[in-house]
Scaffold this active site. Sequence first.
Site, PDB file in Angstrom:
ATOM      1  N   GLU A 174      10.107  29.036  12.886  1.00  0.00           N
ATOM      2  CA  GLU A 174       8.817  29.576  13.331  1.00  0.00           C
ATOM      3  C   GLU A 174       8.239  30.502  12.275  1.00  0.00           C
ATOM      4  O   GLU A 174       8.945  31.374  11.759  1.00  0.00           O
ATOM      5  CB  GLU A 174       9.045  30.323  14.644  1.00  0.00           C
ATOM      6  CG  GLU A 174       7.940  30.137  15.629  1.00  0.00           C
ATOM      7  CD  GLU A 174       7.821  28.686  16.099  1.00  0.00           C
ATOM      8  OE1 GLU A 174       6.952  27.972  15.550  1.00  0.00           O
ATOM      9  OE2 GLU A 174       8.574  28.286  16.991  1.00  0.00           O
TER      10      GLU A 174
ATOM     11  N   ASP B 295       6.239  27.577   8.150  1.00  0.00           N
ATOM     12  CA  ASP B 295       5.492  26.484   7.499  1.00  0.00           C
ATOM     13  C   ASP B 295       4.553  26.985   6.403  1.00  0.00           C
ATOM     14  O   ASP B 295       4.471  26.405   5.323  1.00  0.00           O
ATOM     15  CB  ASP B 295       4.775  25.570   8.510  1.00  0.00           C
ATOM     16  CG  ASP B 295       3.719  26.237   9.374  1.00  0.00           C
ATOM     17  OD1 ASP B 295       3.618  27.478   9.357  1.00  0.00           O
ATOM     18  OD2 ASP B 295       2.986  25.507  10.079  1.00  0.00           O
TER      19      ASP B 295
ATOM     20  N   GLY C 144      -3.864  26.419  24.575  1.00  0.00           N
ATOM     21  CA  GLY C 144      -3.523  27.795  24.200  1.00  0.00           C
ATOM     22  C   GLY C 144      -2.097  28.194  24.535  1.00  0.00           C
ATOM     23  O   GLY C 144      -1.758  29.367  24.555  1.00  0.00           O
TER      24      GLY C 144
ATOM     25  N   LEU D  12       1.515  24.579  22.321  1.00  0.00           N
ATOM     26  CA  LEU D  12       2.050  23.212  22.285  1.00  0.00           C
ATOM     27  C   LEU D  12       1.134  22.289  21.479  1.00  0.00           C
ATOM     28  O   LEU D  12       1.204  21.072  21.589  1.00  0.00           O
ATOM     29  CB  LEU D  12       2.239  22.677  23.719  1.00  0.00           C
ATOM     30  CG  LEU D  12       3.180  23.524  24.595  1.00  0.00           C
ATOM     31  CD1 LEU D  12       3.233  22.971  26.018  1.00  0.00           C
ATOM     32  CD2 LEU D  12       4.592  23.567  24.011  1.00  0.00           C
ATOM     33  N   SER D  13       0.273  22.894  20.669  1.00  0.00           N
ATOM     34  CA  SER D  13      -0.564  22.158  19.712  1.00  0.00           C
ATOM     35  C   SER D  13      -1.541  21.187  20.345  1.00  0.00           C
ATOM     36  O   SER D  13      -1.698  20.051  19.876  1.00  0.00           O
ATOM     37  CB  SER D  13       0.307  21.388  18.714  1.00  0.00           C
ATOM     38  OG  SER D  13       0.990  22.286  17.923  1.00  0.00           O
TER      39      SER D  13
ATOM     40  N   GLU E 240      -8.997  22.216  10.614  1.00  0.00           N
ATOM     41  CA  GLU E 240      -8.692  23.391  11.440  1.00  0.00           C
ATOM     42  C   GLU E 240      -8.900  24.678  10.636  1.00  0.00           C
ATOM     43  O   GLU E 240      -9.476  25.633  11.123  1.00  0.00           O
ATOM     44  CB  GLU E 240      -7.249  23.293  11.950  1.00  0.00           C
ATOM     45  CG  GLU E 240      -6.812  24.502  12.717  1.00  0.00           C
ATOM     46  CD  GLU E 240      -6.190  24.182  14.066  1.00  0.00           C
ATOM     47  OE1 GLU E 240      -6.108  22.995  14.443  1.00  0.00           O
ATOM     48  OE2 GLU E 240      -5.797  25.137  14.739  1.00  0.00           O
TER      49      GLU E 240
ATOM     50  N   ASP F 120       1.973  21.622  12.872  1.00  0.00           N
ATOM     51  CA  ASP F 120       1.480  21.004  14.111  1.00  0.00           C
ATOM     52  C   ASP F 120       0.899  19.624  13.842  1.00  0.00           C
ATOM     53  O   ASP F 120       1.170  18.662  14.565  1.00  0.00           O
ATOM     54  CB  ASP F 120       0.410  21.896  14.763  1.00  0.00           C
ATOM     55  CG  ASP F 120       0.917  23.301  15.003  1.00  0.00           C
ATOM     56  OD1 ASP F 120       2.135  23.515  14.881  1.00  0.00           O
ATOM     57  OD2 ASP F 120       0.093  24.185  15.291  1.00  0.00           O
TER      58      ASP F 120
END
Length: 377
Positions: A29, A32, A115, A118-119, A153, A165
Site C-alpha cells: 500500500e 505504487d 469511494g 475498491l477502485s 485520472e 488500480d
Amino acid sequence: MLTQSFQSYFNTKPKFIVRAPGRVNLIGEHTDYNDGFVLPIAIDREVCIALNPRDDETIRLFSLDLKTDSVFNLHSLNPSNGWDAYPQGVANELMKAGYEIKGFDAIITGDIPRGAGLSSSAAVELATARAFSVISGFEWDAVKMAKLCQKAENEWVGVNSGIMDQMASASSKAGYAMFLDCRSLEIEHIPLPKNVSIVILDTSTRRGLVESAYNERRSQCEEAARWFGVKALRDVRLDSEKWKVESGKMKEERELVFKRARHVISENERVLEAIEVMRNGNVKRLGELFNASHESLRDDFEVTNDALNIMVECAREQVGCYGARMTGAGFGGCAVALVNESNVEAFVKNVPAAYRQRSGLEASVYVCKSSAGASQV
Ligand code: GLA
C-alpha cells in the site's frame, strides 16, 4: 438486465457488452507511486457497459445507477466534476495518443461501492477504454490502456494516483493475485492460497482521494527519495548502508518524512515476502504480513482512521482469521481479511456485530472471488 435496460432506453438491442472489475489490494500500500511492488486481485464486482455504434462523434451514456445521462461530442470535451469526467478523460487521452475513436450509445452500470477504496473509478475508466476499443476496432493492449487511463485520472480528474488500480482492472487473472513491479510494469500472476477466503470489510466511512492527504504523502515520499539520492524509495532497503547511514539524521531533522519512508521501504519488503510465502502455502505468515502492513500504515504512514483500526481489531479476534489490514488509499473505506474457509460463515456474522458495538457504525461484508481484467462479454 443490462440488455433489457438498453432496449427500453434506446429501443434496440446492444451490439456489445464490455466489463472491467474493481480490485482489492492484498498488500503493497502506497508503494505504487514509489516505483515499488503491489499485490492486488480483481474482484467479482465490476462496471459493465452495453453499447451500440453511432455514425457521428457523439457519446450518449446513460447511468443506470445514477439515473442520469451524459451527452458529449468527442471534439468538444468539457472537463467537469461529475461522474462523466472519467469517460471524457479516457476519450481525451485516447485521442491524444492518436487513436481514432467513434461515437456510441451506451448504458453503464456497476456494483462496486463508490469511494470505498475498491477502485470503482479505475473500473469506469477501463470499461470505457474497452468500449472504445470494440466500437472503434483498435487492438486491446491492457498495459497501454492502464497507463492511458491513469493519465486520464491524473490529468483530467485531478487525482495524482499511481498505476496499481488501472493495472489491476486491466490485467488481472481469475484465481491469481497480480504481483506488479510498478517500475517495469512487469506482472507475475501468483496463485491464491487454497481454502482461504478473502473478505472485504467496508467500514462505511469515506474520504475522497482528491483531498490533500494523498498528495501530501506522495511529496513526503519524494522528499525522502531525494534525501537518499535515489530515483524512488523502491531503491532503498532497510538492510542497506544508505538506510543505516542516512535514516538516523533524517529521523532527527524530518521525522515525518522518515516515518513515511520507513513504511514504504518495509512495505515493499513485505510484498516480496508475501509472494514467497504464497508460493509455499504459508498462509499463517501471510496473515502476519497483513497485520504488520496495517500497523505500519497506522503508525508510520498515518492513513488509517478509527473505523479502520476498529474493523481490523474485530476481524483479528475471530476464529480462523489469519490477518487483516486496511486496503486502498486509506483514510476510510475498506479493510481486507484472510479467513479460513471453514470459519468464514461465522466471521461474516460476527465482525459486523462486533464493529457495530464498538464503533456505532454499520459494516458491509463481501466474501470476494477473484476475477479477470477488462474484457468484452
Ligand atoms: C489509491 C491509488 C493507488 C495507490 C493506493 C494506495 O488506490 O489510486 O494508485 O496509491 O491508493 O496503495
